[in-house]
Scaffold this motif. Structure first.
Motif, mmCIF file in Angstrom:
data_model
loop_
_atom_site.group_PDB
_atom_site.id
_atom_site.type_symbol
_atom_site.label_atom_id
_atom_site.label_comp_id
_atom_site.label_asym_id
_atom_site.label_seq_id
_atom_site.Cartn_x
_atom_site.Cartn_y
_atom_site.Cartn_z
ATOM 1 N N ALA A 43 0.829 -1.208 0.000
ATOM 2 C CA ALA A 43 0.000 0.000 0.000
ATOM 3 C C ALA A 43 0.864 1.259 0.000
ATOM 4 O O ALA A 43 0.563 2.225 -0.705
ATOM 5 N N ALA A 44 1.951 1.277 0.760
ATOM 6 C CA ALA A 44 2.832 2.438 0.806
ATOM 7 C C ALA A 44 3.532 2.663 -0.534
ATOM 8 O O ALA A 44 3.639 3.796 -1.008
ATOM 9 N N ALA A 47 0.956 4.006 -3.042
ATOM 10 C CA ALA A 47 0.650 5.423 -2.794
ATOM 11 C C ALA A 47 1.786 6.314 -3.272
ATOM 12 O O ALA A 47 1.555 7.387 -3.836
ATOM 13 N N LEU A 50 1.661 6.271 -7.230
ATOM 14 C CA LEU A 50 0.513 7.000 -7.762
ATOM 15 C C LEU A 50 0.561 8.483 -7.413
ATOM 16 O O LEU A 50 0.118 9.319 -8.190
ATOM 17 N N GLY A 51 1.072 8.840 -6.262
ATOM 18 C CA GLY A 51 1.115 10.230 -5.845
ATOM 19 C C GLY A 51 2.396 10.940 -6.233
ATOM 20 O O GLY A 51 2.533 12.135 -6.031
#
Length: 126
Positions: A43-44, A47, A50-51
């Motif tokens: 998940a990290a 993120a 994507l960010g």
């Protein structure tokens, strides 16, 4: 005065529940445990990937240096007065919006001595 002493029952070798056994994890259990441990890491990373491009304003190349003019804010100047001065025939609201957008201004507050870049359409008018 009385004393109470608690003792654990002695383990009998022939008693089936008395012997301690090692915890055995099945193949499915190992997979579930590995997935649970890897989920926050995945998940990290997702993120971050994507960010990561969020800092880019756009893919459009900016104007080369020296192709626009700047104006220095004087005492009593506002975005509105600068817009009226650099583009007297244009709608000041549009000019204020373009100046604020070009300079990355969050609000309408200016400081004396601050230099503002003028949009290309109005830089020749000054």
């Amino acid at each position: 005065m009385s004393t109470v002493i608690l003792t654990a029952p002695a383990a009998l070798p022939d008693h089936p529940g008395a012997a301690r056994t090692r915890l055995r994890i099945t193949r499915r259990g190992r997979r579930v445990l590995a997935a649970a441990a890897a989920a926050p890491v995945v998940a990290a990373v997702a993120a971050a990937v994507l960010g990561g491009g969020a800092a880019l304003g756009s893919g459009v190349a900016g104007a080369p240096a020296g192709t626009f003019e700047t104006v220095t804010v004087m005492a009593g100047d506002s975005l509105w007065s600068i817009a009226e001065r650099v583009a007297p025939s244009a709608d000041p609201r549009d000019v204020v919006d373009e100046i604020a957008s070009l300079n990355g201004l969050a609000g309408a507050e200016l400081e004396m001595g601050q230099r503002l870049a003028l949009p290309v359409a109005y830089s020749a008018a000054d």
